[in-house]
Design a protein around this motif. Structure first.
Motif, mmCIF file in Angstrom:
data_model
loop_
_atom_site.group_PDB
_atom_site.id
_atom_site.type_symbol
_atom_site.label_atom_id
_atom_site.label_comp_id
_atom_site.label_asym_id
_atom_site.label_seq_id
_atom_site.Cartn_x
_atom_site.Cartn_y
_atom_site.Cartn_z
ATOM 1 N N ARG A 120 0.854 -1.184 0.000
ATOM 2 C CA ARG A 120 0.000 0.000 0.000
ATOM 3 C C ARG A 120 0.893 1.238 0.000
ATOM 4 O O ARG A 120 1.787 1.370 0.846
ATOM 5 N N LEU A 121 0.680 2.123 -0.944
ATOM 6 C CA LEU A 121 1.491 3.332 -1.001
ATOM 7 C C LEU A 121 1.097 4.292 0.119
ATOM 8 O O LEU A 121 -0.066 4.346 0.546
ATOM 9 N N GLU A 122 2.069 5.047 0.589
ATOM 10 C CA GLU A 122 1.860 5.987 1.684
ATOM 11 C C GLU A 122 1.372 7.341 1.154
ATOM 12 O O GLU A 122 1.506 7.648 -0.031
ATOM 13 N N ALA A 123 0.817 8.137 2.058
ATOM 14 C CA ALA A 123 0.391 9.486 1.699
ATOM 15 C C ALA A 123 1.568 10.276 1.129
ATOM 16 O O ALA A 123 2.697 10.174 1.620
ATOM 17 N N LYS A 124 1.315 11.020 0.067
ATOM 18 C CA LYS A 124 2.276 11.868 -0.635
ATOM 19 C C LYS A 124 3.308 11.076 -1.443
ATOM 20 O O LYS A 124 4.238 11.667 -1.982
ATOM 21 N N GLU A 125 3.139 9.760 -1.547
ATOM 22 C CA GLU A 125 4.039 8.941 -2.356
ATOM 23 C C GLU A 125 3.502 8.957 -3.799
ATOM 24 O O GLU A 125 2.556 8.246 -4.135
ATOM 25 N N SER A 126 4.124 9.761 -4.626
ATOM 26 C CA SER A 126 3.532 10.121 -5.914
ATOM 27 C C SER A 126 4.068 9.280 -7.069
ATOM 28 O O SER A 126 4.544 9.807 -8.073
ATOM 29 N N VAL A 127 3.990 7.958 -6.921
ATOM 30 C CA VAL A 127 4.364 7.038 -7.998
ATOM 31 C C VAL A 127 3.141 6.199 -8.352
ATOM 32 O O VAL A 127 2.210 6.086 -7.545
ATOM 33 N N PRO A 128 3.083 5.608 -9.552
ATOM 34 C CA PRO A 128 1.890 4.857 -9.942
ATOM 35 C C PRO A 128 1.572 3.688 -9.005
ATOM 36 O O PRO A 128 2.460 2.945 -8.588
ATOM 37 N N VAL A 129 0.289 3.547 -8.699
ATOM 38 C CA VAL A 129 -0.205 2.411 -7.932
ATOM 39 C C VAL A 129 -0.413 1.218 -8.859
ATOM 40 O O VAL A 129 -0.096 0.082 -8.518
ATOM 41 N N ARG A 130 -0.959 1.490 -10.034
ATOM 42 C CA ARG A 130 -1.288 0.409 -10.974
ATOM 43 C C ARG A 130 -1.445 1.011 -12.368
ATOM 44 O O ARG A 130 -1.465 2.232 -12.543
ATOM 45 N N LEU A 131 -1.584 0.135 -13.347
ATOM 46 C CA LEU A 131 -1.960 0.541 -14.696
ATOM 47 C C LEU A 131 -3.457 0.813 -14.707
ATOM 48 O O LEU A 131 -4.245 -0.002 -14.223
ATOM 49 N N SER A 132 -3.861 1.953 -15.225
ATOM 50 C CA SER A 132 -5.287 2.298 -15.242
ATOM 51 C C SER A 132 -5.960 1.838 -16.530
ATOM 52 O O SER A 132 -6.902 1.046 -16.497
ATOM 53 N N HIS A 133 -5.481 2.327 -17.683
ATOM 54 C CA HIS A 133 -6.117 1.981 -18.950
ATOM 55 C C HIS A 133 -5.180 2.276 -20.108
ATOM 56 O O HIS A 133 -4.138 2.926 -19.941
ATOM 57 N N VAL A 134 -5.560 1.798 -21.279
ATOM 58 C CA VAL A 134 -4.817 2.073 -22.499
ATOM 59 C C VAL A 134 -5.808 2.555 -23.549
ATOM 60 O O VAL A 134 -6.954 2.080 -23.601
ATOM 61 N N VAL A 135 -5.401 3.528 -24.344
ATOM 62 C CA VAL A 135 -6.248 4.058 -25.415
ATOM 63 C C VAL A 135 -5.540 3.834 -26.745
ATOM 64 O O VAL A 135 -4.337 4.101 -26.874
ATOM 65 N N LEU A 136 -6.296 3.337 -27.736
ATOM 66 C CA LEU A 136 -5.750 2.960 -29.030
ATOM 67 C C LEU A 136 -6.341 3.837 -30.122
ATOM 68 O O LEU A 136 -7.540 4.127 -30.115
#
Length: 312
Positions: A131-147
């Motif tokens: 679990r990422l901490e508060a203010k840890e500004s890196v991606p949690v996961r892949l959200s979506h892809v647009v083609l």
């Protein structure tokens, strides 16, 4: 709830000529973690994601989109989907079998209508994540892809017919007609979308951050590092998610986002939003205006790696 064989988006794989620069970008300022590398191939994970990796980079002479990978619940579902596609005369790249990528698993590959290679897999080992901490500004996961696709209606229909994706919403313009279909394979508003473009290519890849603060901290970090932001920060109407779009070293559009809408699929009815209205593209009114120059940034280069598949 729909009975689907595909459950979620796993990873997006790219090939690039300047591999070292691309690898440094994603494992550095963008905030992913390199978990494996092997002679010109790098696997990059998100700290909050159970997926073994969400981006794979490969050294190549030409830039291309190598692969889009989705998950399935079981090997039986993988086999069922392969059988369905085979019966519909969709061209398979590989038959179902054991995967030799990090985490292993069982899967197969095929071409979509626009000639992209798509993988579906199950039984991939879960990566240790946190679990990422508060203010840890890196991606949690892949959200979506647009083609990008020259015929978004045909591509939308193909994904609905063969892979059970559902339409969530559509963007349209009074002069240009429909320009983007948002497609889902689970209750999240979209795991992929299809944008109208002059050729088949990658439009953008979106990465989810922990929350609004982390999204803004990450956006600020990228701006201070000199990464080119083409649009944002703002909040879309379709999907209700935040957005900040940047260019990676090879001109691919990549997005930081958060708070993508989760739908009640039994009650949801797709909207057609007029994206000439400023509040549709950006509810907050904080982003630079969407115009032709901004849109063209995400047309991307012609993807010479795309196989021209016969219509099915």
């Amino acid at each position: 709830m729909p009975d689907r064989l595909i459950t979620h988006l796993r990873h997006v794989d790219m090939a690039v000529p300047d591999y070292d620069r691309q690898r440094e970008f994603y494992s550095g300022v963008w905030g992913l973690t390199e978990v494996a590398d092997d002679t010109g191939i790098s696997f990059l994970a998100a700290e909050g994601s159970p997926e073994q990796y969400i981006i794979r980079l490969r050294r190549a002479e030409e830039k291309r989109l190598d692969l889009i990978a989705f998950g399935a619940a079981t090997p039986a579902d993988v086999d069922a989907l392969a059988g369905r596609l085979r019966a519909a005369q969709v061209r398979l790249v590989s038959e179902p079998g054991t995967l030799d990528t990090p985490g292993g698993g069982y899967g197969f590959r095929f071409f979509d209508l626009d000639g992209r290679t798509v993988e579906v897999s199950a039984d991939v080992a879960v990566r240790a994540h946190r679990r990422l901490e508060a203010k840890e500004s890196v991606p949690v996961r892949l959200s979506h892809v647009v083609l990008n696709s020259p015929d978004i209606d045909a591509t939308r229909t193909w994904y609905e017919t063969h892979l059970d994706f559902a339409l969530s919403d559509t963007l349209a313009h009074p002069r240009m007609g429909e320009v983007m279909h948002f497609m889902r394979c689970n209750p999240r508003h979209h795991s992929m979308a299809v944008a109208r473009g002059p050729h088949a290519s990658l439009h953008h890849i979106s990465f989810e951050l922990r929350g609004l603060d982390e999204y803004m901290y990450g956006t600020g970090r990228l701006l201070r590092a000199g990464v080119k932001m083409i649009w944002g920060p703002g909040r879309h109407l379709a999907g209700d998610n935040t957005f900040a779009y940047f260019l990676d070293p090879h001109g691919n559009t990549v997005e930081y986002t958060t708070e993508l809408e989760e739908l009640d699929e039994d009650a949801w009815h797709p909207h057609v939003y007029d994206f000439s209205r400023p509040e549709v593209t950006d509810q907050w009114g904080t982003a630079n205006p969407m115009n032709e120059l901004v849109a063209k940034e995400s047309f991307n280069d012609v993807d010479r790696g795309v196989f021209v598949a016969p219509p099915v």
